[in-house]
Scaffold this motif. Structure first.
Motif, mmCIF file in Angstrom:
data_model
loop_
_atom_site.group_PDB
_atom_site.id
_atom_site.type_symbol
_atom_site.label_atom_id
_atom_site.label_comp_id
_atom_site.label_asym_id
_atom_site.label_seq_id
_atom_site.Cartn_x
_atom_site.Cartn_y
_atom_site.Cartn_z
ATOM 1 N N ASN A 266 0.823 -1.221 0.000
ATOM 2 C CA ASN A 266 0.000 0.000 0.000
ATOM 3 C C ASN A 266 0.855 1.269 0.000
ATOM 4 N N CYS A 353 1.072 -10.717 5.691
ATOM 5 C CA CYS A 353 0.454 -9.884 4.660
ATOM 6 C C CYS A 353 -0.031 -8.577 5.268
ATOM 7 N N THR A 354 -0.300 -7.625 4.397
ATOM 8 C CA THR A 354 -0.850 -6.342 4.834
ATOM 9 C C THR A 354 -2.360 -6.375 4.625
ATOM 10 N N LYS A 355 -3.108 -6.266 5.730
ATOM 11 C CA LYS A 355 -4.570 -6.285 5.630
ATOM 12 C C LYS A 355 -5.068 -4.928 5.118
ATOM 13 N N LYS A 356 -6.354 -4.878 4.820
ATOM 14 C CA LYS A 356 -6.928 -3.648 4.244
ATOM 15 C C LYS A 356 -6.749 -2.433 5.167
ATOM 16 N N GLU A 369 0.784 -10.059 -4.020
ATOM 17 C CA GLU A 369 1.194 -8.656 -3.887
ATOM 18 C C GLU A 369 1.158 -8.179 -2.444
ATOM 19 N N ASP A 370 0.108 -8.555 -1.688
ATOM 20 C CA ASP A 370 -0.038 -8.079 -0.310
ATOM 21 C C ASP A 370 0.974 -8.701 0.647
#
Length: 491
Positions: A266, A353-356, A369-370
């Motif tokens: 992000n 991972c990167t959450k929303k 990607e995340d």
């Protein structure tokens, strides 16, 4: 988090240079010693060990793990497997920084030249004097023994201050530059420390210090015979009034650990600014977005620590928090190197991972990607590389690089979207030629990829997917298939 000197001081390794500019050498054949070598490589490196009961007594251990010894007749050998009575020496420091080594049991002095070394002289002459050339990696953190604080560049005050609880960020990196038997202290912005405390662009007599050893600690003596010490409330590093080193003038060198920032998919930096949850939600890099990487020797897994000493840890439902104060399986993470990006696998076998909402969680079974992060090394703007046979240095008469030198060149490291560009003092860039040679006269930058694989060692990959390694002839090539002893570099 090791702080205030709990971090282990580096073992003092050095070469000893006699009056004929030759290095003391330990030969494997017959465990003999001579002074024939013109440069410092593996055979010329000695480790200083102190006696547990008498701090004045030292032992010199060779690269073979054997100890230098002298019998009562002055005959010198280097075959003792453990420190015995004949291995006990005293250092008699001279005003010019050179050492005389005196046999403690027999009171005679060690010296000579070529194959003719003995320890029988009753007085100190030129043949009994040895210059000390440190063999440590020259980039380190400097700890004041009396203040239990670390030195760092204080840009606002234009000085080196000795007031950090822990060595954090690029400003704590100091480089010891060896010039004509003396040492200069260089800051991360390439300035030298003058003995009056000022930072200057050029080295000179005022920036040169002789190293002295007292109780296993280092003292820096300036051109006027005074010693560096921290002065005043911020601990300004400058020469004081003392002409003998006391506790205020003593320092330890400690290994500078890699410190990194992570940027998620992000485009936000991973941070602990918002509390204990590790989240990718910041637009700038501060101390709260910087993490120190501690690499386990056996597993090569990493612990990510904050300046406060807390570590990332895996908690319930795969969440990542920065609350651990002790190591354990949940604080160990595996970095997978993917060229310009990295993936991080937690102790539960899942990828982070990167959450929303920006929070990090180890819940993914595969890398998308995340699950990818950009990792940037922040505390090596200047790069000195040492391999198994010596330092990396420009070749004297070509555009290639040597990997077996006792002196080093300083290169600058420029970050570029997950890759690095390496630039020499000539302003030209490293690149890989069609034959796999690493050359140092590039007009345009070429991408290299750093992999932090062991504590204190890095592997460097070229754009051809191969690792940089030193070949048997001492030339730097980019043709290594695996990260092994020939392709791991102290940095």
């Amino acid at each position: 988090m090791p702080m205030n000197g709990i971090n282990k001081a580096l073992k003092l390794q050095f070469g000893l240079i006699n009056h004929e500019n030759r290095y003391l050498t330990a030969e494997a054949f017959g465990f003999k010693a001579n002074a024939s070598a013109t440069s410092m490589k593996k055979k010329q490196i000695w480790v200083l060990e102190q006696d547990e009961n008498d701090s004045q007594v030292i032992y010199l251990r060779s690269h073979l793990g054997r100890y230098l010894a002298s019998d009562r007749d002055g005959k010198v050998s280097c075959g003792a497997e453990k420190p015995e009575t004949d291995c006990r020496f005293l250092i008699v420091a001279q005003s010019d920084g050179r050492w005389a080594l005196q046999s403690e049991p027999y009171q005679r002095y060690f010296g000579g030249s070529e194959d003719y070394l003995s320890c029988f002289s009753q007085s100190i002459g030129e043949p009994e004097l040895w210059a000390v050339h440190l063999a440590l990696h020259p980039q380190a953190n400097l700890l004041s023994i009396s203040r239990k604080r670390y030195a760092h560049l204080a840009v606002s005050d234009d000085e080196i201050s000795v007031d950090s609880n822990i060595p954090w960020g690029v400003d704590s990196l100091l480089t010891l530059v060896y010039l004509e038997g003396k040492y200069c202290l260089k800051t991360c912005d390439n300035r030298f420390l003058n003995h009056d405390g000022k930072l200057v662009m050029q080295s000179s007599q005022g920036t040169s210090y002789t190293l002295e050893l007292k109780s296993g600690k280092l003292a820096f003596k300036d051109c006027e015979g005074k010693y560096l010490s921290p002065v005043g409330p911020t601990g300004t590093l400058r020469s004081g009034r003392c002409s003998k080193p006391g506790k205020d003038e003593l320092f330890d060198l400690e290994e500078s650990r890699p410190q990194v920032v992570f940027q998620a998919a992000n485009n936000r930096f991973v941070s602990i600014r918002q509390g204990v949850s590790v989240s990718a939600n910041q637009g700038d890099e501060t101390e709260m977005e910087t993490f120190q990487v501690e690499i386990d020797k056996e597993s090569r897994k990493c612990v990510f620590q904050t300046k406060a000493g807390d570590s990332w840890t895996l908690v319930s439902h795969g969440s990542i928090q920065c609350t651990a104060t002790e190591g354990g399986a949940n604080t160990m993470f595996q970095i997978e190197w993917l060229g310009r990006r990295v993936a991080v696998r937690a102790g539960n076998g899942r990828y982070v991972c990167t959450k929303k909402n920006g929070q990090l969680a180890a819940i993914s079974e595969a890398v998308g990607e995340d699950e990818q992060f950009l990792l940037k090394l922040i505390n090596r703007p200047i790069l000195i590389l040492r391999g198994e046979n010596g330092f990396v240095c420009h070749h004297k008469s070509s555009n290639t690089l040597d990997t077996n030198r006792s002196v080093y060149d300083i290169f600058t490291l420029h970050f570029s979207d997950g890759a690095y560009h390496i630039k020499g003092t000539n302003g030209r860039f490293w690149y890989v030629s069609s034959s796999g040679l690493v050359c140092s006269d590039g007009e345009i930058p070429e991408d290299f990829f750093l992999e932090l694989l062991e504590q204190g060692r890095v592997a460097i990959k070229g754009k051809n997917g191969k690792y940089l390694r030193g070949d048997q002839g001492g030339t730097l090539k980019c043709d290594g298939d695996a990260a092994d002893s020939s392709s791991l570099w102290e940095y």
